[in-house]
Scaffold this motif. Structure first.
Motif, short mmCIF file in Angstrom:
data_model
loop_
_atom_site.label_atom_id
_atom_site.label_comp_id
_atom_site.label_asym_id
_atom_site.label_seq_id
_atom_site.Cartn_x
_atom_site.Cartn_y
_atom_site.Cartn_z
N PRO A 186 -6.19 6.98 20.90
CA PRO A 186 -6.87 7.21 19.62
C PRO A 186 -7.78 8.22 19.87
O PRO A 186 -7.80 9.23 19.46
N GLU A 208 -11.67 4.29 12.37
CA GLU A 208 -11.15 5.40 11.66
C GLU A 208 -9.84 6.07 12.03
O GLU A 208 -8.92 6.07 11.72
N VAL A 209 -10.34 6.57 13.48
CA VAL A 209 -9.19 7.40 13.97
C VAL A 209 -8.07 6.58 14.43
O VAL A 209 -6.80 6.77 14.32
N LYS A 211 -7.35 3.54 13.10
CA LYS A 211 -6.48 3.22 12.07
C LYS A 211 -5.40 4.15 11.62
O LYS A 211 -4.31 4.00 11.34
N LYS A 212 -5.88 5.61 11.50
CA LYS A 212 -4.95 6.57 10.98
C LYS A 212 -3.80 6.70 12.00
O LYS A 212 -2.62 7.03 11.40
N LYS A 213 -4.20 6.44 13.25
CA LYS A 213 -2.92 6.83 14.16
C LYS A 213 -2.12 5.65 14.59
O LYS A 213 -0.95 6.04 15.08
N ASN A 216 -2.50 1.85 10.92
CA ASN A 216 -1.84 2.46 9.38
C ASN A 216 -0.58 2.63 9.31
O ASN A 216 0.04 2.99 8.37
N THR A 217 -0.06 2.83 10.61
CA THR A 217 1.36 3.05 10.64
C THR A 217 2.28 1.98 11.17
O THR A 217 3.37 1.89 11.54
N ASN A 248 -14.20 -3.07 8.28
CA ASN A 248 -13.98 -2.55 9.58
C ASN A 248 -14.11 -3.63 10.67
O ASN A 248 -14.08 -3.44 11.92
#
Length: 301
Positions: A186, A208-209, A211-213, A216-217, A248
């Motif tokens: 990440p 946050e990075v 989760k996004k990468k 969250n997928t 978090n």
């Protein structure tokens, strides 16, 4: 007029009915049945497994029951506990002599985490939890090399950061269903391969990075931390992270765990879970929260 069922000649309707009354029922029924359209029974199709949607996977990865309760037709459990003696029943006997003075269970966190990754992704793809144990991972990696270098050794199955990356790459070809995942970092500055501790001031941005990468997928993270050890805070430990709560706090899949070393799954406040770094740790300051690196695996389906 009706055709005589037995002679082919026609007979009056009344005689035809009288004949039916005199003929054994089974004969009459069978004689008539041969003129009816053929009847076939169409079996109900077996429901085809559908890969869960991203939303469904996210939900499952945040549920402790998904990891600790039986899943799939076989009823196997996805969580792999490195302290579970049953995990070593299939360990190749040629390696056992090297472990006389070495507690390999306490060094199998990476192998156990890899087994959990494989079982999770295989279940998502096929609807079944495969029979994969820590011993299977050890047996497979023991004979593998990366650019001529051993990934693990018979007298030490623990892995440094570069060995861990080699292991993940080698495990892509393990079993019938291959290339289940792609390795990802990440934030490369906080990945594996460096002697550093991630400052707490950097955690929120990293999460946050990540989760996004990754999470969250509907995918899994791998965290290198300080946990357990003697003294605590001097030996690294591998755990998985599958989600984060609203504050978090990570949902941690720990292959060691408190319950007779069978593993543990739950949301943890990271500053309460990790050990602080101990004196004598190479390249690391003292009394810092032991969060050392974060990577992930992305499903290839």
């Amino acid at each position: 007029m009706k055709e005589n069922l037995f002679s082919g000649e026609e007979m009056p309707r009344r005689d035809f009915l009288n004949l039916l009354l005199k003929v054994p029922a089974v004969v009459a029924i069978n004689s008539i049945y041969k003129f009816l359209p053929e009847r076939t029974i169409t079996p109900e199709p077996t429901p085809k497994w559908e890969i869960p949607s991203i939303e469904e996977r996210i939900s499952l990865l945040a549920d402790p029951d998904f990891f600790i309760k039986p899943q799939g037709p076989s009823g196997r459990i996805i969580l792999t506990g490195q302290g579970d003696w049953n995990q070593y029943e299939r360990l190749d006997s040629k390696y056992l002599e090297h472990f006389d003075d070495h507690n390999y269970r306490s060094n199998a966190c990476t192998e156990a985490s890899i087994a959990t990754i494989l079982k999770t992704l295989y279940y998502f793809k096929n609807g079944e939890v495969p029979d994969i144990t820590v011993a299977d991972i050890i047996n497979y990696l023991m004979d593998k090399k990366y650019q001529g270098k051993d990934i693990i050794k018979p007298d030490n199955i623990g892995m440094l950061d570069h060995q861990f990356k080699w292991a993940l790459d080698a495990m892509k070809s393990f079993g019938e269903d291959t290339d289940l995942y792609t390795f990802t970092e990440p934030m490369s500055e906080w990945s594996f391969g460096e002697d550093h501790i991630i400052p707490t001031s950097e955690w929120d941005e990293l999460f946050e990075v990540a989760k996004k990468k990754v999470t969250n997928t509907g995918n899994l993270l791998i965290a290198k931390i300080y946990k357990y050890g003697n003294p605590p805070g001097i030996f690294p430990h591998m755990v998985l992270v599958s989600s984060f709560d609203v504050n978090n706090n990570p949902f941690i899949i720990d292959p060691w765990g408190p319950y007779d070393k069978q593993g543990d799954v739950r949301v943890r406040k990271l500053t309460d879970f990790v050990e602080k770094s101990a004196p004598g740790t190479p390249g690391i300051g003292v009394d810092e929260y032991g969060f050392l690196g974060l990577a992930g695996v992305i499903a290839n389906f």
